[in-house]
Design a protein around this motif. Sequence first.
Motif, PDB file in Angstrom:
ATOM      1  N   ALA A  60      29.259 -56.251   9.053  1.00 38.22           N
ATOM      2  CA  ALA A  60      30.632 -55.959   8.617  1.00 38.22           C
ATOM      3  C   ALA A  60      31.237 -54.802   9.406  1.00 38.22           C
ATOM      4  CB  ALA A  60      30.648 -55.635   7.120  1.00 38.22           C
ATOM      5  N   LEU A  61      30.413 -53.841   9.768  1.00 35.36           N
ATOM      6  CA  LEU A  61      30.874 -52.681  10.527  1.00 35.36           C
ATOM      7  C   LEU A  61      31.242 -53.063  11.964  1.00 35.36           C
ATOM      8  CD1 LEU A  61      31.160 -49.545  10.714  1.00 35.36           C
ATOM      9  CD2 LEU A  61      28.769 -49.518  11.412  1.00 35.36           C
ATOM     10  N   LEU A  62      30.487 -53.966  12.556  1.00 38.32           N
ATOM     11  CA  LEU A  62      30.638 -54.268  13.977  1.00 38.32           C
ATOM     12  C   LEU A  62      31.493 -55.487  14.296  1.00 38.32           C
ATOM     13  CD1 LEU A  62      26.977 -53.553  15.089  1.00 38.32           C
ATOM     14  CD2 LEU A  62      28.987 -52.160  15.563  1.00 38.32           C
ATOM     15  N   ALA A  63      31.667 -56.377  13.339  1.00 40.88           N
ATOM     16  CA  ALA A  63      32.406 -57.616  13.617  1.00 40.88           C
ATOM     17  C   ALA A  63      33.907 -57.398  13.480  1.00 40.88           C
ATOM     18  CB  ALA A  63      31.954 -58.717  12.666  1.00 40.88           C
ATOM     19  N   PRO A  64      34.678 -57.823  14.474  1.00 41.47           N
ATOM     20  CA  PRO A  64      36.133 -57.761  14.323  1.00 41.47           C
ATOM     21  C   PRO A  64      36.587 -58.764  13.269  1.00 41.47           C
ATOM     22  CG  PRO A  64      35.559 -58.781  16.408  1.00 41.47           C
ATOM     23  CD  PRO A  64      34.278 -58.339  15.770  1.00 41.47           C
ATOM     24  N   GLU A  65      37.747 -58.535  12.697  1.00 45.79           N
ATOM     25  CA  GLU A  65      38.240 -59.400  11.614  1.00 45.79           C
ATOM     26  C   GLU A  65      38.397 -60.848  12.052  1.00 45.79           C
ATOM     27  OE1 GLU A  65      41.751 -57.934   9.710  1.00 45.79           O
ATOM     28  OE2 GLU A  65      40.924 -55.915   9.521  1.00 45.79           O
ATOM     29  N   ALA A  66      38.814 -61.075  13.294  1.00 46.11           N
ATOM     30  CA  ALA A  66      39.097 -62.428  13.772  1.00 46.11           C
ATOM     31  C   ALA A  66      37.849 -63.180  14.225  1.00 46.11           C
ATOM     32  CB  ALA A  66      40.095 -62.367  14.923  1.00 46.11           C
ATOM     33  N   ALA A  67      36.694 -62.528  14.194  1.00 41.29           N
ATOM     34  CA  ALA A  67      35.469 -63.182  14.667  1.00 41.29           C
ATOM     35  C   ALA A  67      35.076 -64.321  13.725  1.00 41.29           C
ATOM     36  CB  ALA A  67      34.342 -62.167  14.760  1.00 41.29           C
ATOM     37  N   GLY A  68      34.548 -65.359  14.305  1.00 36.37           N
ATOM     38  CA  GLY A  68      34.136 -66.517  13.527  1.00 36.37           C
ATOM     39  C   GLY A  68      32.751 -66.354  12.926  1.00 36.37           C
ATOM     40  N   ASP A  69      32.321 -67.383  12.219  1.00 34.89           N
ATOM     41  CA  ASP A  69      31.010 -67.372  11.571  1.00 34.89           C
ATOM     42  C   ASP A  69      29.878 -67.290  12.590  1.00 34.89           C
ATOM     43  OD1 ASP A  69      32.189 -67.540   9.088  1.00 34.89           O
ATOM     44  OD2 ASP A  69      32.017 -69.729   8.979  1.00 34.89           O
ATOM     45  N   ALA A  70      30.035 -67.982  13.713  1.00 36.29           N
ATOM     46  CA  ALA A  70      28.989 -67.978  14.739  1.00 36.29           C
ATOM     47  C   ALA A  70      28.769 -66.562  15.261  1.00 36.29           C
ATOM     48  CB  ALA A  70      29.348 -68.916  15.888  1.00 36.29           C
ATOM     49  N   TYR A  71      29.846 -65.816  15.428  1.00 35.84           N
ATOM     50  CA  TYR A  71      29.709 -64.444  15.906  1.00 35.84           C
ATOM     51  C   TYR A  71      29.031 -63.572  14.847  1.00 35.84           C
ATOM     52  CZ  TYR A  71      30.566 -60.055  18.226  1.00 35.84           C
ATOM     53  OH  TYR A  71      30.379 -58.842  18.839  1.00 35.84           O
ATOM     54  N   GLY A  72      29.368 -63.773  13.610  1.00 37.60           N
ATOM     55  CA  GLY A  72      28.714 -63.037  12.524  1.00 37.60           C
ATOM     56  C   GLY A  72      27.223 -63.321  12.473  1.00 37.60           C
ATOM     57  N   ARG A  73      26.842 -64.597  12.653  1.00 37.78           N
ATOM     58  CA  ARG A  73      25.412 -64.946  12.680  1.00 37.78           C
ATOM     59  C   ARG A  73      24.721 -64.302  13.884  1.00 37.78           C
ATOM     60  NH1 ARG A  73      27.659 -69.869  11.232  1.00 37.78           N
ATOM     61  NH2 ARG A  73      27.327 -70.749  13.314  1.00 37.78           N
ATOM     62  N   PHE A  74      25.433 -64.248  15.011  1.00 45.25           N
ATOM     63  CA  PHE A  74      24.881 -63.614  16.204  1.00 45.25           C
ATOM     64  C   PHE A  74      24.601 -62.138  15.936  1.00 45.25           C
ATOM     65  CE2 PHE A  74      25.687 -61.252  20.190  1.00 45.25           C
ATOM     66  CZ  PHE A  74      24.634 -61.754  20.957  1.00 45.25           C
ATOM     67  N   LEU A  75      25.576 -61.436  15.334  1.00 43.23           N
ATOM     68  CA  LEU A  75      25.365 -60.026  15.001  1.00 43.23           C
ATOM     69  C   LEU A  75      24.238 -59.867  13.981  1.00 43.23           C
ATOM     70  CD1 LEU A  75      28.952 -58.482  14.762  1.00 43.23           C
ATOM     71  CD2 LEU A  75      27.254 -58.152  16.561  1.00 43.23           C
ATOM     72  N   GLY A  76      24.125 -60.796  13.051  1.00 44.95           N
ATOM     73  CA  GLY A  76      23.039 -60.759  12.081  1.00 44.95           C
ATOM     74  C   GLY A  76      21.679 -60.866  12.762  1.00 44.95           C
ATOM     75  N   LEU A  77      21.598 -61.732  13.761  1.00 46.13           N
ATOM     76  CA  LEU A  77      20.360 -61.870  14.529  1.00 46.13           C
ATOM     77  C   LEU A  77      20.041 -60.572  15.272  1.00 46.13           C
ATOM     78  CD1 LEU A  77      18.077 -63.721  15.668  1.00 46.13           C
ATOM     79  CD2 LEU A  77      19.640 -64.202  17.550  1.00 46.13           C
ATOM     80  N   LEU A  78      21.066 -59.954  15.859  1.00 49.38           N
ATOM     81  CA  LEU A  78      20.856 -58.673  16.544  1.00 49.38           C
ATOM     82  C   LEU A  78      20.383 -57.606  15.553  1.00 49.38           C
ATOM     83  CD1 LEU A  78      23.926 -58.408  18.970  1.00 49.38           C
ATOM     84  CD2 LEU A  78      21.565 -58.934  19.559  1.00 49.38           C
ATOM     85  N   ALA A  79      20.975 -57.585  14.374  1.00 52.45           N
ATOM     86  CA  ALA A  79      20.580 -56.607  13.358  1.00 52.45           C
ATOM     87  C   ALA A  79      19.133 -56.837  12.934  1.00 52.45           C
ATOM     88  CB  ALA A  79      21.510 -56.683  12.156  1.00 52.45           C
ATOM     89  N   GLU A  80      18.786 -58.092  12.722  1.00 52.51           N
ATOM     90  CA  GLU A  80      17.428 -58.441  12.311  1.00 52.51           C
ATOM     91  C   GLU A  80      16.407 -58.055  13.384  1.00 52.51           C
ATOM     92  OE1 GLU A  80      15.440 -62.675  11.716  1.00 52.51           O
ATOM     93  OE2 GLU A  80      17.068 -62.282  10.289  1.00 52.51           O
ATOM     94  N   SER A  81      16.786 -58.201  14.648  1.00 49.04           N
ATOM     95  CA  SER A  81      15.896 -57.877  15.767  1.00 49.04           C
ATOM     96  C   SER A  81      15.990 -56.415  16.184  1.00 49.04           C
ATOM     97  CB  SER A  81      16.239 -58.754  16.976  1.00 49.04           C
ATOM     98  OG  SER A  81      16.169 -60.103  16.650  1.00 49.04           O
ATOM     99  N   GLN A  82      16.796 -55.633  15.472  1.00 45.71           N
ATOM    100  CA  GLN A  82      17.027 -54.217  15.768  1.00 45.71           C
ATOM    101  C   GLN A  82      17.512 -54.024  17.209  1.00 45.71           C
ATOM    102  OE1 GLN A  82      13.358 -52.293  14.692  1.00 45.71           O
ATOM    103  NE2 GLN A  82      13.756 -52.523  12.511  1.00 45.71           N
ATOM    104  N   ARG A  83      18.523 -54.820  17.590  1.00 45.46           N
ATOM    105  CA  ARG A  83      19.082 -54.767  18.938  1.00 45.46           C
ATOM    106  C   ARG A  83      20.581 -54.441  18.938  1.00 45.46           C
ATOM    107  NH1 ARG A  83      14.556 -54.089  20.525  1.00 45.46           N
ATOM    108  NH2 ARG A  83      13.238 -55.705  21.389  1.00 45.46           N
TER     109      ARG A  83
END
Length: 175
Positions: A60-83
């Motif tokens: 939520a902190l890093l995703a822009p408002e207009a970003a789609g679900d795929a981008y949110g999942r991508f950031l989630g993967l980065l968060a999970e991998s500590q990247r």
Amino acid sequence: MSQALTLARPYARAAFAIAREDGKFAPWSDALAFSARVAADPRVSALLSNPQLGRGDAVALLAPEAAGDAYGRFLGLLAESQRLQQLPEIAGLYEQLRADAENVVKATVTSAAELSAEELEKIKAALGRRFGRGVEVTTAVDASLIGGAVIDAGDVVIDGSLKGKLSRLQTALAH
């Protein structure tokens, strides 16, 4: 720096693959640029390394408002991998992949004074002939160059500045 690029490369390739599959290069570029700017802020960077920060909060902190679900999942993967701290490198590598796919060279022209539109077009045309690709040019002004310009096009740097010429002359005279 090279370790950060090595860690970021597979994520940049994955982001590029998703963007290519969806045909959405520009929205992904914008989203990655936004996230990279936010993640590069020292205060945010310290927060991202806090183990108490939840994955959803980081996204939520890093995703822009207009970003789609795929981008949110991508950031989630980065968060999970500590990247998440690698976002600036991921964004840079993504832009390189995008430029290659779109057959474009991105160049920065740093000159001692502001360039006219005609001068900029001449430089752009010359770079296009040299690289055999389209050219996107950004400009900067650095008065310390005294005169001329420095062109940085990825792996190629052309130093036509007076400062650079004087430096090369000084080196040649010293030897």
